[in-house]
Design an enzyme around this catalytic site. Structure first.
Site, mmCIF file in Angstrom:
data_model
loop_
_atom_site.group_PDB
_atom_site.id
_atom_site.type_symbol
_atom_site.label_atom_id
_atom_site.label_comp_id
_atom_site.label_asym_id
_atom_site.label_seq_id
_atom_site.Cartn_x
_atom_site.Cartn_y
_atom_site.Cartn_z
ATOM 1 C CG HIS A 1 -0.995 3.872 4.611
ATOM 2 N ND1 HIS A 1 -1.717 3.552 5.734
ATOM 3 C CD2 HIS A 1 -0.628 2.680 4.046
ATOM 4 C CE1 HIS A 1 -1.779 2.226 5.852
ATOM 5 N NE2 HIS A 1 -1.132 1.678 4.837
ATOM 6 C CB CYS B 1 -0.946 -0.015 1.199
ATOM 7 S SG CYS B 1 -0.171 -0.610 2.715
#
Ligand code: A2P
Length: 330
Positions: free
Chosen positions: A233, A126
């Site tokens: 994130h 990710c």
């Protein structure tokens, strides 16, 4: 039209894969949803139709599918992806199980295209996905010679269990998933530690960046940190460029880059934020500034939804890339 299966349809990423199939208008003839025994029989409504989730077995994986979107962990993928592949499918796998195999494509559609030596395509880590998108545009314009990442990763990256640890921690309950409380804390530890002192997550960012950008000799380092944030994130990218340039030039590159949004107006407190990235498809960049301690080196603050661009959306964009370009197995 295609026969599509989603493995791990009851998980956080699987659920978002279904949403992205709809959002990206992927046409299909049939759709089969798989989970483990635990969730078999569960009903999922998708585009007005109710699907009964099936427990995945070897026999069911031997049925023919054109495309399999897989997000059920490394062990499940290692066991079932080759079976789907042998039955003629192209598997797009969200786990790290196959990512560094030489004959397996590791794809971010803005950056590279599958060669399809195998019927398994790996969806990258990710934090790596959101970082290589802006880095690709910088590499095209200036060349990149060195990258150092520091990540601030949301708990949804650990699946349902990660979110539970944060929410339970708020109520004073002990962690079940992380080795320490994540509530009111910051953990410099994601995935297992390796002998070199890095974690597997950090090593994934290093290896996968080189593979996706096709820069095997790129100097890369990473420190991966879990923070008490539910979704999205943030990554601080410190990048050294080959050709000399300026902050203004870099901003101009990002302003015209597809799927990248520049938010960089610090005097108005405007910069990318995790909470503003959640639910969005794009990668956000800002706080672009010179690193005064190194020549030709810049800082970029980068945020993205880890379940979307960092996982489900990127997987579905790979499927769309295959369909749009008519890419087939060799
Ligand atoms: P289940 O709901 O039956 O546990 P998350 O990472 O968000 O926890 O999601 C993991 C997903 O992977 C879930 O949908 C889970 O199903 C699925 N899964 C786990 N093990 C297997 C397996 N052996 N076969 C198929 N799906 C699996």
């Amino acid at each position: 039209m295609s026969k599509i299966a989603v493995v791990g349809a009851t998980g956080l990423v699987g659920e978002n894969m279904l949403k992205m199939l709809e959002k990206q208008n992927i046409p299909f003839e049939s759709l089969v949803l798989f989970s483990s025994e635990k969730s078999a029989g569960k009903e999922i409504t998708f585009q007005g139709k109710t699907y009964i989730v099936e427990a995945l077995t070897e026999e069911k994986a031997r049925a023919h599918f054109d495309y399999v979107l897989m997000s059920a962990g490394g062990q499940t993928s290692l066991k079932y992806s080759p079976i789907f592949e042998s039955a003629g499918a192209i598997v797009i796998d969200n786990s790290s199980a196959f990512r560094m195999f030489e004959d397996i494509d590791l794809i971010v559609p803005e950056v590279n295209e599958p060669k399809l030596k195998r019927g398994i395509i790996a969806n990258p880590n990710c934090s790596t996905i959101q970082s290589v998108v802006p880095l690709k545009y910088l590499n095209d314009q200036f060349g990149i010679t060195r990258v150092n990442y520091t990540t601030y990763q949301a708990v949804s990256g650990s699946g349902v269990k990660g979110k539970q640890d944060l929410l339970n921690g708020e109520k004073g309950l002990p962690p079940q998933n992380y080795p320490h409380p994540i509530y009111n804390n910051v953990l410099p530890h994601i995935d297992d530690f390796l002998e070199n002192g890095y974690t597997k997550e950090e090593q994934k960012m290093i290896d996968e960046t080189r593979k996706i950008l096709n820069l095997p000799d790129l100097k890369v380092s990473a420190t991966c940190v879990r923070v008490p944030v539910l979704d999205s994130h943030s990554v601080l990218i410190n990048v050294t460029l080959d050709k000399p340039t300026t902050v203004e030039e870099i901003k101009r590159v990002f302003e015209s880059a597809e799927h990248v949004v520049l938010i960089d107006n610090p005097s108005n407190n405007e910069y990318p934020l995790a909470i503003n990235s959640t639910g969005k498809d794009e990668v956000f960049v800002g706080r672009i500034r010179q690193d005064d301690s190194l020549d030709n080196t810049f800082y970029i603050w980068c945020t993205a939804d880890n379940l979307l661009k960092g996982a489900a959306l990127n997987a579905v964009q790979i499927l769309k890339q295959l369909l749009d370009k008519g890419l087939k197995r060799q």
